[in-house]
Design a protein around this motif. Structure first.
Motif, PDB file in Angstrom:
ATOM      1  N   GLY A   1      61.486 -94.686  42.773  1.00 32.87           N
ATOM      2  CA  GLY A   1      62.540 -93.847  43.330  1.00 32.87           C
ATOM      3  C   GLY A   1      63.306 -93.121  42.254  1.00 32.87           C
ATOM      4  O   GLY A   1      62.837 -92.962  41.121  1.00 32.87           O
ATOM      5  N   THR A   2      64.508 -92.689  42.601  1.00 30.62           N
ATOM      6  CA  THR A   2      65.347 -91.908  41.688  1.00 30.62           C
ATOM      7  C   THR A   2      66.301 -92.825  40.943  1.00 30.62           C
ATOM      8  O   THR A   2      66.993 -93.651  41.554  1.00 30.62           O
ATOM      9  N   TYR A   3      66.339 -92.678  39.636  1.00 30.35           N
ATOM     10  CA  TYR A   3      67.196 -93.494  38.780  1.00 30.35           C
ATOM     11  C   TYR A   3      67.988 -92.609  37.836  1.00 30.35           C
ATOM     12  O   TYR A   3      67.505 -91.568  37.385  1.00 30.35           O
ATOM     13  N   SER A   4      69.206 -93.048  37.542  1.00 37.85           N
ATOM     14  CA  SER A   4      69.929 -92.470  36.408  1.00 37.85           C
ATOM     15  C   SER A   4      69.528 -93.246  35.164  1.00 37.85           C
ATOM     16  O   SER A   4      68.967 -94.338  35.252  1.00 37.85           O
ATOM     17  N   ASN A   5      69.817 -92.697  34.003  1.00 38.77           N
ATOM     18  CA  ASN A   5      69.392 -93.311  32.742  1.00 38.77           C
ATOM     19  C   ASN A   5      70.594 -93.386  31.791  1.00 38.77           C
ATOM     20  O   ASN A   5      70.667 -92.677  30.789  1.00 38.77           O
ATOM     21  N   PRO A   6      71.582 -94.263  32.114  1.00 38.59           N
ATOM     22  CA  PRO A   6      72.828 -94.295  31.342  1.00 38.59           C
ATOM     23  C   PRO A   6      72.654 -94.780  29.914  1.00 38.59           C
ATOM     24  O   PRO A   6      73.499 -94.513  29.069  1.00 38.59           O
ATOM     25  N   MET A   7      71.594 -95.516  29.649  1.00 28.92           N
ATOM     26  CA  MET A   7      71.288 -95.922  28.274  1.00 28.92           C
ATOM     27  C   MET A   7      69.847 -95.534  28.013  1.00 28.92           C
ATOM     28  O   MET A   7      68.906 -96.191  28.467  1.00 28.92           O
ATOM     29  N   SER A   8      69.665 -94.423  27.317  1.00 26.41           N
ATOM     30  CA  SER A   8      68.335 -93.825  27.220  1.00 26.41           C
ATOM     31  C   SER A   8      67.804 -93.849  25.798  1.00 26.41           C
ATOM     32  O   SER A   8      68.543 -94.003  24.829  1.00 26.41           O
ATOM     33  N   SER A   9      66.498 -93.694  25.705  1.00 27.91           N
ATOM     34  CA  SER A   9      65.798 -93.579  24.434  1.00 27.91           C
ATOM     35  C   SER A   9      64.686 -92.557  24.593  1.00 27.91           C
ATOM     36  O   SER A   9      63.968 -92.560  25.600  1.00 27.91           O
ATOM     37  N   MET A  10      64.557 -91.692  23.610  1.00 28.87           N
ATOM     38  CA  MET A  10      63.477 -90.711  23.665  1.00 28.87           C
ATOM     39  C   MET A  10      62.109 -91.372  23.615  1.00 28.87           C
ATOM     40  O   MET A  10      61.096 -90.761  23.971  1.00 28.87           O
ATOM     41  N   ALA A  11      62.073 -92.626  23.188  1.00 29.83           N
ATOM     42  CA  ALA A  11      60.800 -93.336  23.073  1.00 29.83           C
ATOM     43  C   ALA A  11      60.331 -93.925  24.402  1.00 29.83           C
ATOM     44  O   ALA A  11      59.223 -94.432  24.491  1.00 29.83           O
ATOM     45  N   ILE A  12      61.178 -93.880  25.445  1.00 32.57           N
ATOM     46  CA  ILE A  12      60.833 -94.461  26.742  1.00 32.57           C
ATOM     47  C   ILE A  12      61.102 -93.429  27.826  1.00 32.57           C
ATOM     48  O   ILE A  12      62.157 -92.797  27.848  1.00 32.57           O
ATOM     49  N   GLN A  13      60.148 -93.241  28.723  1.00 29.51           N
ATOM     50  CA  GLN A  13      60.257 -92.211  29.751  1.00 29.51           C
ATOM     51  C   GLN A  13      59.947 -92.808  31.121  1.00 29.51           C
ATOM     52  O   GLN A  13      59.260 -93.821  31.243  1.00 29.51           O
ATOM     53  N   TYR A  14      60.467 -92.129  32.173  1.00 29.53           N
ATOM     54  CA  TYR A  14      60.233 -92.543  33.553  1.00 29.53           C
ATOM     55  C   TYR A  14      59.977 -91.303  34.390  1.00 29.53           C
ATOM     56  O   TYR A  14      60.719 -90.318  34.307  1.00 29.53           O
ATOM     57  N   ASP A  15      58.917 -91.322  35.212  1.00 29.51           N
ATOM     58  CA  ASP A  15      58.544 -90.130  35.977  1.00 29.51           C
ATOM     59  C   ASP A  15      58.726 -90.296  37.483  1.00 29.51           C
ATOM     60  O   ASP A  15      58.174 -89.523  38.274  1.00 29.51           O
ATOM     61  N   GLY A  16      59.501 -91.312  37.911  1.00 33.11           N
ATOM     62  CA  GLY A  16      59.708 -91.566  39.326  1.00 33.11           C
ATOM     63  C   GLY A  16      58.772 -92.607  39.889  1.00 33.11           C
ATOM     64  O   GLY A  16      58.992 -93.140  40.978  1.00 33.11           O
ATOM     65  N   LYS A  17      57.725 -92.912  39.123  1.00 30.40           N
ATOM     66  CA  LYS A  17      56.737 -93.887  39.575  1.00 30.40           C
ATOM     67  C   LYS A  17      56.387 -94.887  38.481  1.00 30.40           C
ATOM     68  O   LYS A  17      56.164 -96.061  38.757  1.00 30.40           O
ATOM     69  N   SER A  18      56.367 -94.418  37.241  1.00 29.97           N
ATOM     70  CA  SER A  18      55.946 -95.258  36.121  1.00 29.97           C
ATOM     71  C   SER A  18      56.909 -95.127  34.948  1.00 29.97           C
ATOM     72  O   SER A  18      57.532 -94.079  34.745  1.00 29.97           O
ATOM     73  N   ILE A  19      57.004 -96.209  34.175  1.00 37.59           N
ATOM     74  CA  ILE A  19      57.721 -96.201  32.897  1.00 37.59           C
ATOM     75  C   ILE A  19      56.678 -96.185  31.799  1.00 37.59           C
ATOM     76  O   ILE A  19      55.646 -96.855  31.902  1.00 37.59           O
ATOM     77  N   MET A  20      56.936 -95.411  30.748  1.00 35.50           N
ATOM     78  CA  MET A  20      55.938 -95.300  29.682  1.00 35.50           C
ATOM     79  C   MET A  20      56.628 -95.090  28.346  1.00 35.50           C
ATOM     80  O   MET A  20      57.767 -94.627  28.271  1.00 35.50           O
ATOM     81  N   SER A  21      55.931 -95.468  27.292  1.00 32.79           N
ATOM     82  CA  SER A  21      56.420 -95.196  25.945  1.00 32.79           C
ATOM     83  C   SER A  21      55.987 -93.800  25.535  1.00 32.79           C
ATOM     84  O   SER A  21      54.998 -93.264  26.027  1.00 32.79           O
ATOM     85  N   ALA A  22      56.754 -93.201  24.628  1.00 34.51           N
ATOM     86  CA  ALA A  22      56.469 -91.842  24.151  1.00 34.51           C
ATOM     87  C   ALA A  22      55.909 -91.905  22.731  1.00 34.51           C
ATOM     88  O   ALA A  22      56.217 -92.821  21.967  1.00 34.51           O
ATOM     89  N   PRO A  23      55.105 -90.926  22.341  1.00 34.45           N
ATOM     90  CA  PRO A  23      54.461 -90.929  21.009  1.00 34.45           C
ATOM     91  C   PRO A  23      55.413 -90.465  19.911  1.00 34.45           C
ATOM     92  O   PRO A  23      55.222 -89.388  19.339  1.00 34.45           O
ATOM     93  N   LEU A  24      56.389 -91.279  19.605  1.00 34.37           N
ATOM     94  CA  LEU A  24      57.348 -90.885  18.574  1.00 34.37           C
ATOM     95  C   LEU A  24      57.066 -91.532  17.227  1.00 34.37           C
ATOM     96  O   LEU A  24      57.801 -91.329  16.275  1.00 34.37           O
ATOM     97  N   GLY A  25      55.995 -92.352  17.169  1.00 34.26           N
ATOM     98  CA  GLY A  25      55.661 -92.951  15.890  1.00 34.26           C
ATOM     99  C   GLY A  25      56.581 -94.098  15.542  1.00 34.26           C
ATOM    100  O   GLY A  25      57.138 -94.788  16.399  1.00 34.26           O
ATOM    101  N   LYS A  26      56.779 -94.269  14.247  1.00 37.82           N
ATOM    102  CA  LYS A  26      57.456 -95.455  13.753  1.00 37.82           C
ATOM    103  C   LYS A  26      58.910 -95.564  14.215  1.00 37.82           C
ATOM    104  O   LYS A  26      59.452 -96.656  14.375  1.00 37.82           O
ATOM    105  N   GLU A  27      59.568 -94.429  14.443  1.00 39.28           N
ATOM    106  CA  GLU A  27      60.968 -94.482  14.847  1.00 39.28           C
ATOM    107  C   GLU A  27      61.142 -95.022  16.258  1.00 39.28           C
ATOM    108  O   GLU A  27      62.260 -95.235  16.719  1.00 39.28           O
ATOM    109  N   ALA A  28      60.036 -95.267  16.961  1.00 40.80           N
ATOM    110  CA  ALA A  28      60.117 -95.799  18.325  1.00 40.80           C
ATOM    111  C   ALA A  28      60.348 -97.302  18.345  1.00 40.80           C
ATOM    112  O   ALA A  28      60.415 -97.907  19.402  1.00 40.80           O
ATOM    113  N   ARG A  29      60.469 -97.918  17.193  1.00 44.29           N
ATOM    114  CA  ARG A  29      60.601 -99.358  17.118  1.00 44.29           C
ATOM    115  C   ARG A  29      61.982 -99.833  17.604  1.00 44.29           C
ATOM    116  O   ARG A  29      62.988 -99.174  17.366  1.00 44.29           O
TER     117      ARG A  29
END
Length: 794
Positions: free
Chosen positions: A757-785
């Motif tokens: 469903g629809t979510y707000s993202n009050p604590m977000s990270s560019m390394a983590i994404q949500y598309d309404g159905k799935s959560i996924m990591s983003a290809p940001l390399g080492k800074e994604a740690r």
């Protein structure tokens, strides 16, 4: 030849603390007020279960009928009931009739089983093998093994689960070389493990979903065949229909101003998560701001050491004048006025704290005591407050009665609780009590001639912490009476909201029952007051939970969970598997909505951030490190790991507790280096970022019921990430903790349909994404740690 030892790991009365709000739920006066607070469930034991009805009813003598599954039970004159054997039902109720009203107490069927432990010694001429572990409170004398052929064996009676242990061969401690299974022990080393019962048994899951007039609705994510519900302490109707569970409130229950709905369920012999919903005027509370200050489920606790927090009155600075005391082991000037100043300035309010736990303030010993003699030599002053020479007066170095009352009043004006650290276990040798009652202490020497100091497990209830700190003998009723009266002095004379009890496991249960009875009587006479009690016990969940019930503690600090957090978040090469195991073990023993204390650290451990950034090695002597090195922060990595730990702590069941300075990542080895003076200004960028992170987290928790009363479900757990949700009445919070490094470690998690469903993202990270159905990591390399992201359903 030794006889076989069968260990019934049942401290005389064991209760599980599931949903226990025994001393903090204020009931209005009415026809059903004989059972104060919510009745903690009874966990039946393997053979015989001892139940103290005085834990539930102050006037237990007035009970006229007591039944379990229709069978009458016999209660003796002291309120003790012996339940022989097991229940035929996974969940049922003990029914007690008092003053014509029936009270229902949840009862869990025993799942204990016999287990044979076998050990093959490293050498054939070994004469004696001893076993110490979570099965026996780490007391190797409690579980003798006998030789059977080339091996040694003992029979144990245990709950299903994972157990840690170590071996002693002819008094030499060692690991079990025959067993490759081991886990970190929180001290930089490892313990062996064995498992009892079926591994990975999936428990059925239930979530609350809505309310339709007098019916509260739940969705079954898995099948169940039994459900039992209680409004306060009255069993109420349930109905299972397909994937729905309906619980019906009566008109009289809906008319009550406040109450609590609890639901327990099972499939076969496997219990589901339990559910707890606060009710106001017949409706489930949906707005967290409607929860009263006395509801400790919503508490965010801050622990400060008075002498090390803030100096508000330099006129009472009296460090001990003794050259043998190094400066960091002496009084530094913090006081009650300093705490009050920070309440006035809004420091706690800005962070979001609603409960302040302060270290002991009673009059303490003068002079230099103890000795540290490794690398640096130092004695200690009693700056910490744990060496009392008076139990009813405030130490002049901390302040006075008027200043303490002002502190409490100002805290209450800002809707904050104040919890006082109380020391009952021992007094300092200079306490006048020891002159007046010289026989009130346990012996310093054991019958075999050994000095009884620091025998934490072998002589748990009698050992002295040091030669100048006599342990009080709580086997004497007069000691129980006097010390519980002294604790009540602080309740009677100050508007306290509770106690943190020092050294809980080293005090007999008679004291805790005696004190809690007095607390209940006081609260019944003063219904506007609430007194929360939380203890300190290092040990197994069985030992910890044995002190939690309607008649003893509301909770204890969960040091086992903290050890698992340190291992999971402090190290780069660990996954989250053990953390999930310990989290689920805590929910099993203490309830899915327990009020256990989840800590960022405390005064007896090196600072987490110093482990996380490598300033202190896991296996080294952290006290020695603190004395001999200038331990400082080593860059952003430790701060990021601390932010991940606090995210987990603030979004899982229990009461989060921030140790002063952890909100900015203060470094330090162990005592006294972990007790530096608090820093309030001059923060660097990472310190400010860490403070802001915790402030944001606390604000989210204070605002969303899902993060206070929500049910917990793990969605993903591996070497890359831990993803879990808290869900409450259709509201969801998704928490993502990602340790993965590099684009090649990308991952995707498709959410179950009920979470999409629809979510707000009050604590977000560019390394983590949500598309309404799935959560996924983003290809940001080492800074994604070490990334954190939280999603709140809309």
């Amino acid at each position: 030849m030794r006889t076989k030892a069968i260990l019934f790991f049942a401290y005389i009365a064991i209760f599980t603390a599931a949903c226990n709000t025994a001393h903090v739920t204020i009931q209005s006066a009415g026809p059903r007020n004989a059972l104060f607070g919510l009745a903690s469930p009874i966990q039946l034991q393997y053979d015989t279960t001892v139940v103290h009805m005085s834990d539930y009813f102050i006037n237990y003598q007035k009970i006229t009928d007591l039944r379990l599954e229709g069978k009458a039970l016999v209660m003796d004159s002291t309120g003790v009931v012996y339940i022989i054997g097991n229940s035929s039902k996974t969940i049922t109720s003990l029914k007690a009739v008092l003053d014509g009203n029936t009270y229902d107490i949840p009862v869990y069927k025993s799942s204990m089983t016999e287990f044979t432990f076998t050990y093959t010694p490293s050498k054939p001429d070994v004469q004696k093998v001893e076993l110490a572990g979570s099965i026996n409170g780490w007391n190797r004398k409690a579980t003798p093994l006998e030789r059977v052929g080339e091996a040694f064996q003992t029979k144990l009676i245990l709950q299903p689960g994972l157990y840690q242990y170590r071996i002693w061969e002819d008094d030499q401690e060692k690991m079990d070389a025959n067993n490759p299974n081991q886990v970190p022990n929180g001290l930089g080393a490892f313990n062996n493990t064995f498992e009892v019962g079926k591994a990975n048994v999936k428990a059925p899951r239930i979530i609350s979903s809505g309310q339709n007039n007098n019916v509260v609705e739940f969705t079954l994510l898995d099948s169940i065949d039994v459900a039992v519900a209680y409004f306060n302490n009255e069993e109420i109707p349930t109905h299972i229909a397909g994937d729905q569970l309906h619980v019906t409130l009566s008109d009289s229950q809906r008319s009550e101003t406040s109450g609590t709905l609890r639901v327990f369920a099972a499939q076969g012999d496997v219990r589901s998560n339990d559910l707890v919903l606060p009710i106001q005027s017949g409706k489930v509370i949906m707005d967290a701001s409607m929860l009263p200050r006395a509801d400790m489920h919503k508490a965010v606790m801050y622990f400060l050491m008075v002498d090390r927090f803030n100096d508000g009155n330099p006129a009472n600075n009296f460090p001990t004048q003794d050259a043998s005391i190094q400066p960091k082991a002496n009084n530094l000037g913090g006081d009650l006025s300093g705490i009050t100043a920070k309440i006035k300035s809004g420091y706690f309010r800005d962070l979001g704290i609603n409960t302040i736990w302060i270290s002991p303030i009673t009059t303490n010993a003068e002079g230099a005591w103890g000795l540290w003699n490794k690398g640096i030599t130092s004695t200690f002053s009693a700056y910490h407050g744990y060496w009392p020479t008076s139990l009813r007066t405030i130490d002049y170095r901390f302040g006075n009665e008027a200043e303490f009352k002002e502190l409490i009043a100002l805290a209450h004006a800002q809707n904050m609780n104040v919890i006082l650290d109380y020391v009952a276990h021992h007094v300092h040798q200079n306490h006048p009590l020891l002159v007046q009652q010289s026989d009130w202490t346990t012996p310093l020497y054991l019958p075999d001639g050994r000095m009884n100091t620091e025998l934490w497990d072998e002589e748990r209830l009698t050992t002295w912490f040091d030669t100048f700190l006599p342990t009080l003998n709580f086997a004497k009723p007069e000691v129980v009476e006097a010390m519980s009266d002294t604790a009540m002095f602080w309740v009677n004379n100050y508007e306290l909201d509770g106690f943190r009890h020092d050294a809980t496991k080293h005090i007999r249960e008679e004291f805790w029952r005696g004190l809690t009875t007095k607390v209940k009587k006081y609260q019944q006479a003063h219904p506007e007051r609430s007194v929360y009690q939380i203890g300190e016990t290092y040990g197994s969940p069985e030992l910890i939970s044995s002190y939690i019930s309607s008649g003893q503690m509301d909770a204890q600090f969960d040091f086992n969970l903290y050890d698992a957090m340190v291992d999971a978040f402090g190290k780069d090469d660990t996954d989250f598997k053990n953390l999930q195991r310990v989290l689920e073990e805590s929910m099993k023993y203490y309830g899915h909505h327990h009020m256990m204390g989840n800590i960022t650290g405390n005064q007896d451990r090196a600072r987490f951030i110093s482990y996380a950034d490598g300033s202190v090695a896991p296996g080294e002597d952290a006290k020695l490190a603190g004395w001999t090195r200038d331990i400082q922060n080593r860059g952003p990595d430790g701060y990021a790991k601390l932010r991940m730990l606090t995210t987990f702590m603030l979004t899982t069941p229990g009461i989060p507790c921030i140790y002063y300075g952890d909100e900015i990542g203060m470094p330090g080895g162990n005592d006294p280096d972990n007790r530096r003076m608090m820093i309030f200004d001059g923060w660097n960028e990472e310190q400010q970022k860490t403070f802001t992170h915790q402030k944001t987290l606390i604000a989210l928790r204070n605002e969303h019921m899902a993060l206070i009363y929500g049910d917990t479900h793990i969605l993903k757990n591996d070497a890359q990430a831990l993803v879990y949700c808290r869900t409450y009445m259709g509201q969801h919070a998704l928490i993502v903790l990602d340790k993965s490094v590099g684009s090649e470690e990308r991952w995707t998690l498709e959410l179950p349909v009920w979470l999409q469903g629809t979510y707000s993202n009050p604590m977000s990270s560019m390394a983590i994404q949500y598309d309404g159905k799935s959560i996924m990591s983003a290809p940001l390399g080492k800074e994604a740690r070490n990334q954190v992201s939280i999603y709140i359903s809309q």
